[in-house]
Design an enzyme around this catalytic site. Structure first.
Site, PDB file in Angstrom:
ATOM      1  N   ASN A   1       7.718  -5.892  -1.197  1.00 22.23           N
ATOM      2  CA  ASN A   1       7.832  -4.626  -0.105  1.00 22.23           C
ATOM      3  C   ASN A   1       6.210  -4.417   0.447  1.00 22.23           C
ATOM      4  O   ASN A   1       5.358  -4.030  -0.157  1.00 22.23           O
ATOM      5  CB  ASN A   1       8.038  -3.183  -0.585  1.00 22.23           C
TER       6      ASN A   1
ATOM      7  N   TYR B   1      11.156   8.589   1.478  1.00 22.67           N
ATOM      8  CA  TYR B   1      11.168   7.640   0.294  1.00 22.67           C
ATOM      9  C   TYR B   1      11.902   7.943  -0.855  1.00 22.67           C
ATOM     10  O   TYR B   1      12.185   7.295  -1.731  1.00 22.67           O
ATOM     11  CB  TYR B   1       9.620   6.989   0.284  1.00 22.67           C
TER      12      TYR B   1
ATOM     13  N   ARG C   1      13.526   4.333  12.628  1.00 19.23           N
ATOM     14  CA  ARG C   1      12.166   5.374  12.457  1.00 19.23           C
ATOM     15  C   ARG C   1      11.355   5.160  13.595  1.00 19.23           C
ATOM     16  O   ARG C   1      11.777   4.535  14.795  1.00 19.23           O
ATOM     17  CB  ARG C   1      11.506   4.951  10.920  1.00 19.23           C
TER      18      ARG C   1
ATOM     19  N   GLU D   1      12.385  -9.756   1.583  1.00 17.74           N
ATOM     20  CA  GLU D   1      11.362  -8.499   1.769  1.00 17.74           C
ATOM     21  C   GLU D   1      12.397  -7.418   1.825  1.00 17.74           C
ATOM     22  O   GLU D   1      13.656  -7.161   1.974  1.00 17.74           O
ATOM     23  CB  GLU D   1      11.291  -8.582   3.413  1.00 17.74           C
TER      24      GLU D   1
ATOM     25  N   ARG E   1       5.281  11.007  -2.574  1.00 14.31           N
ATOM     26  CA  ARG E   1       4.989  10.778  -1.047  1.00 14.31           C
ATOM     27  C   ARG E   1       6.320  10.819  -0.191  1.00 14.31           C
ATOM     28  O   ARG E   1       7.196  10.177  -0.218  1.00 14.31           O
ATOM     29  CB  ARG E   1       4.321   9.214  -1.078  1.00 14.31           C
TER      30      ARG E   1
ATOM     31  N   ALA F   1       3.052  -0.691   5.003  1.00 16.23           N
ATOM     32  CA  ALA F   1       2.615  -0.705   6.271  1.00 16.23           C
ATOM     33  C   ALA F   1       2.307  -1.966   6.885  1.00 16.23           C
ATOM     34  O   ALA F   1       2.256  -2.175   8.015  1.00 16.23           O
ATOM     35  CB  ALA F   1       1.517   0.355   6.372  1.00 16.23           C
TER      36      ALA F   1
ATOM     37  N   HIS G   1      12.603  -2.965   1.919  1.00 15.51           N
ATOM     38  CA  HIS G   1      12.125  -1.455   2.402  1.00 15.51           C
ATOM     39  C   HIS G   1      12.975  -0.299   1.742  1.00 15.51           C
ATOM     40  O   HIS G   1      14.352  -0.485   1.871  1.00 15.51           O
ATOM     41  CB  HIS G   1      12.052  -1.313   3.780  1.00 15.51           C
TER      42      HIS G   1
ATOM     43  N   PRO H   1       0.768  -1.093  -0.031  1.00 11.59           N
ATOM     44  CA  PRO H   1       0.072   0.141   0.026  1.00 11.59           C
ATOM     45  C   PRO H   1       0.787   1.296  -0.177  1.00 11.59           C
ATOM     46  O   PRO H   1       1.893   1.304   0.604  1.00 11.59           O
ATOM     47  CB  PRO H   1      -1.052  -0.233   1.085  1.00 11.59           C
ATOM     48  N   ASN H   2       0.325   2.393  -0.790  1.00  8.19           N
ATOM     49  CA  ASN H   2       0.876   3.714  -0.843  1.00  8.19           C
ATOM     50  C   ASN H   2       2.184   3.501  -1.577  1.00  8.19           C
ATOM     51  O   ASN H   2       2.584   4.748  -1.858  1.00  8.19           O
ATOM     52  CB  ASN H   2       1.149   4.190   0.620  1.00  8.19           C
TER      53      ASN H   2
END
Ligand code: DQA
Length: 144
Positions: free
Chosen positions: A74, A23, A107, A98, A18, A77, A100, A10-11
């Site tokens: 990825n 990012y 963070r 995975e 964004r 969230a 990111h 998502p996103n």
């Protein structure tokens, strides 16, 4: 030729616009184009999907059985919340990396836990859009 399924959660469709300070300015289209260029060099076949819907990610992982040799994901969230995606990866028996863009461990506290890492073969994070390229190379190493 090895077949790899790339899943953007998502996103990530908003990349470029964004939170660029977190990012970066690279768009999802640019990331996908870089992945495709690398896949040609590595001689692997890529299928790339993006969805904002948790259940669709579960369906993609379930459907990957017998069709793909590896998954590059990825989960965005859902990394921090989704037992369903974790379980789907564990059930799939497919090598999974995975990725990111950001270093989630540097963070907010709520991002510092990944439900996915324990069931992934490895995790690449913190290298911006390059995390995907490093992840694809690592995945190919595992499945070759
Ligand atoms: C992300 C990190 C997640 O915490 C966040 O929700 C994202 C992107 C990353 O690539 O850095 O959407 O997965």
């Amino acid at each position: 030729m090895k077949r790899i399924l790339v899943i953007h959660g998502p996103n990530l469709n908003l990349l470029g616009k964004r939170e660029p300070a977190v990012y970066g300015k690279t768009t999802l289209l640019q990331i996908n184009n870089s992945l495709k260029a690398l896949s040609r060099r590595l001689k692997v076949k890529l299928t790339i999907k993006q969805t904002n819907v948790e259940g669709e990610i579960v369906d993609l992982i379930q459907g990957a059985r017998a069709k793909f040799d590896g998954i590059l994901i990825n989960p965005a969230a859902y990394t921090h919340t989704s037992v369903a995606i974790r379980d789907a990866i564990a059930a799939s028996g497919i090598a999974t990396i995975e990725v990111h863009l950001s270093n989630i461990y540097a963070r907010e506290e709520f991002r510092q836990k990944s439900l996915i890492s324990p069931v992934a073969n490895g995790t690449v994070l913190g290298f911006g859009s390059k995390s995907y390229l490093l992840g694809l190379e690592a995945l190919l190493d595992i499945i070759s």
